[in-house]
Scaffold this active site. Structure first.
Site, PDB file in Angstrom:
ATOM      1  N   HIS A 197      27.425  43.196  40.755  1.00 19.26           N
ATOM      2  CA  HIS A 197      26.484  43.139  41.869  1.00 19.26           C
ATOM      3  C   HIS A 197      26.909  44.170  42.916  1.00 19.26           C
ATOM      4  O   HIS A 197      27.860  44.927  42.697  1.00 19.26           O
ATOM      5  CB  HIS A 197      26.414  41.718  42.451  1.00 19.26           C
TER       6      HIS A 197
ATOM      7  N   GLY B  63      38.207  43.297  46.604  1.00 20.80           N
ATOM      8  CA  GLY B  63      37.253  42.863  47.627  1.00 20.80           C
ATOM      9  C   GLY B  63      37.870  41.881  48.606  1.00 20.80           C
ATOM     10  O   GLY B  63      38.619  40.988  48.216  1.00 20.80           O
TER      11      GLY B  63
ATOM     12  N   GLN C  38      43.289  36.509  46.710  1.00 22.16           N
ATOM     13  CA  GLN C  38      43.569  37.356  45.541  1.00 22.16           C
ATOM     14  C   GLN C  38      44.108  38.712  46.000  1.00 22.16           C
ATOM     15  O   GLN C  38      45.075  39.244  45.430  1.00 22.16           O
ATOM     16  CB  GLN C  38      42.274  37.532  44.740  1.00 22.16           C
TER      17      GLN C  38
ATOM     18  N   ASP D 114      37.547  37.944  48.102  1.00 22.35           N
ATOM     19  CA  ASP D 114      38.607  37.126  47.490  1.00 22.35           C
ATOM     20  C   ASP D 114      39.910  37.435  48.221  1.00 22.35           C
ATOM     21  O   ASP D 114      40.813  38.084  47.678  1.00 22.35           O
ATOM     22  CB  ASP D 114      38.699  37.443  46.001  1.00 22.35           C
TER      23      ASP D 114
ATOM     24  N   HIS E  30      30.633  44.650  43.750  1.00 26.42           N
ATOM     25  CA  HIS E  30      31.379  45.505  42.829  1.00 26.42           C
ATOM     26  C   HIS E  30      31.021  46.979  43.076  1.00 26.42           C
ATOM     27  O   HIS E  30      31.891  47.852  43.027  1.00 26.42           O
ATOM     28  CB  HIS E  30      31.029  45.173  41.371  1.00 26.42           C
TER      29      HIS E  30
ATOM     30  N   GLY F  84      32.879  41.506  35.470  1.00 28.97           N
ATOM     31  CA  GLY F  84      31.526  41.860  35.072  1.00 28.97           C
ATOM     32  C   GLY F  84      30.469  41.066  35.807  1.00 28.97           C
ATOM     33  O   GLY F  84      30.720  40.468  36.849  1.00 28.97           O
TER      34      GLY F  84
HETATM   35  P1  AMP Z   1      35.103  39.523  40.047  1.00 27.17           P
HETATM   36  O1  AMP Z   1      34.233  40.255  39.080  1.00 27.17           O
HETATM   37  O2  AMP Z   1      34.432  38.354  40.690  1.00 27.17           O
HETATM   38  O3  AMP Z   1      36.469  39.225  39.526  1.00 27.17           O
HETATM   39  O4  AMP Z   1      35.324  40.537  41.253  1.00 27.17           O
HETATM   40  C1  AMP Z   1      35.857  41.817  41.036  1.00 27.17           C
HETATM   41  C2  AMP Z   1      36.209  42.434  42.359  1.00 27.17           C
HETATM   42  O5  AMP Z   1      35.033  42.518  43.171  1.00 27.17           O
HETATM   43  C3  AMP Z   1      37.231  41.615  43.151  1.00 27.17           C
HETATM   44  O6  AMP Z   1      38.159  42.489  43.779  1.00 27.17           O
HETATM   45  C4  AMP Z   1      36.369  40.909  44.162  1.00 27.17           C
HETATM   46  O7  AMP Z   1      37.053  40.576  45.344  1.00 27.17           O
HETATM   47  C5  AMP Z   1      35.311  41.956  44.431  1.00 27.17           C
HETATM   48  N1  AMP Z   1      34.114  41.332  44.994  1.00 27.17           N
HETATM   49  C6  AMP Z   1      33.453  40.255  44.513  1.00 27.17           C
HETATM   50  N2  AMP Z   1      32.425  39.928  45.329  1.00 27.17           N
HETATM   51  C7  AMP Z   1      32.460  40.807  46.355  1.00 27.17           C
HETATM   52  C8  AMP Z   1      31.663  40.980  47.537  1.00 27.17           C
HETATM   53  N3  AMP Z   1      30.640  40.194  47.831  1.00 27.17           N
HETATM   54  N4  AMP Z   1      31.998  42.013  48.367  1.00 27.17           N
HETATM   55  C9  AMP Z   1      33.052  42.819  48.090  1.00 27.17           C
HETATM   56  N5  AMP Z   1      33.825  42.701  47.004  1.00 27.17           N
HETATM   57  C10 AMP Z   1      33.540  41.713  46.142  1.00 27.17           C
END
Ligand code: AMP
Length: 292
Positions: free
Chosen positions: A34, A150, A156, A153, A37, A31
């Site tokens: 941005h 993404g 990940q 990460d 996501h 969540g």
């Molecule tokens: P998170 O909410 O931080 O767990 O991220 C959810 C997904 O969004 C993960 O697969 C992240 O790698 C991806 N993500 C986070 N930031 C970015 C970004 N700046 N560009 C692309 N994907 C992203």
């Protein structure tokens, strides 16, 4: 858009769609959405009949001294954004739903082995065990055709891709390029923690990585020299950054590249600005046009 918090409701809703042979794209998230996501959601919308977004701040991937309590949350804003992006289902489970017996009562965990103990894992003990376990659970609950992750990460994405392969999940992985601010800083929910001074220096992470990528493309193949370039650039231009690591690794095994980079490399780093820990990376790829 459906907002679902119970596994039975999610399964019932998706089961019908699966029977109608509709493909399901899945974007797992914590969540505070941005544009990063949003890029994942759009990639899923492009390729699938239905897009499921999960919003869950997974406690098992946070260490005892990490930011679980203060991790930014804004469900109303997230739901509005998801709706405007045409998400079909938001799955927002509670901790009781994801860990019915609490974290201490979860006996079986997914251990990503050495992939989870290197790089980020050296600084975040148990982090990828938590990530792999929650993604494993979510994949079982959603049963998607494709999952969207993404490149931001990178480790990940490697861990989950490998888990999917090693455990024979029937799902395709799509890794979406990192979305950045105009000044190069990779979008992250954690960027809101940065003070104005830290925010001003944070784009140096991107500049240092891209500086090295440029040198790679101009013929510098030495792993050691490329890592040194990044470290020098950070030391010079981002005095507030405390470097956890800068590493040039194989993009699949995450093992350090010794000597020269051959076709591909993943140049990645983590740095702390005060209490805020940021990560970033670039993929190095030699093309036939690069100087040798
Ligand atoms: P998170 O909410 O931080 O767990 O991220 C959810 C997904 O969004 C993960 O697969 C992240 O790698 C991806 N993500 C986070 N930031 C970015 C970004 N700046 N560009 C692309 N994907 C992203």
């Amino acid at each position: 858009m459906r907002i679902i918090s119970e596994i039975v409701d999610l399964r019932a809703f998706l089961q019908e769609r699966r029977h109608a042979r509709r493909s399901i794209g899945f974007v797992p998230s914590m969540g505070f959405l941005h544009e990063g996501h949003v890029a994942l959601l759009r990639a899923s919308k492009d390729e699938n009949d239905l897009t499921v977004l999960s919003i869950y701040v997974n406690p098992s991937q946070f260490g005892p001294n990490e930011d679980l309590e203060r991790y930014p949350r804004d469900m109303d804003r997230d739901l509005a954004l998801a709706e405007s992006e045409g998400v079909d289902v938001v799955f927002a489970p509670s901790n009781e739903t994801m860990y019915p017996k609490g974290l201490a009562g979860q006996v079986v965990w997914i251990d990503p082995g050495r992939l989870g103990s290197m790089l980020e894992g050296e600084f975040r003990n148990g982090h990828f065990r938590g990530v792999a376990t929650v993604v494993d659970k979510l994949l079982h609950m959603v049963g998607p055709s494709r999952v969207y992750l993404g490149q931001k990460d990178a480790q990940q994405a490697v861990v989950i891709t490998r888990m999917i392969r090693d455990l024979a999940f029937d799902v395709e992985v799509r890794v979406v390029p990192t979305v950045r601010e105009p000044d190069g800083l990779a979008l992250s929910s954690r960027n809101v923690y940065l003070s104005p001074e830290e925010r001003a220096q944070a784009p140096v992470l991107f500049k240092a990585l891209y500086g090295a990528k440029h040198r790679f493309e101009s013929g510098q193949r030495s792993s050691e020299a490329l890592v040194r370039l990044v470290k020098e650039s950070l030391a010079r231009d981002a005095p507030l950054a405390q470097i956890d690591y800068v590493a040039l690794v194989d993009k699949d095994t995450l093992l350090a590249v010794e000597g020269d980079v051959q076709q591909y490399g993943l140049l990645c780093l983590a740095a702390r600005f005060g209490k805020t820990r940021l990560i970033d990376n670039v993929v190095l790829e030699a093309t036939q046009f690069d100087a040798i």
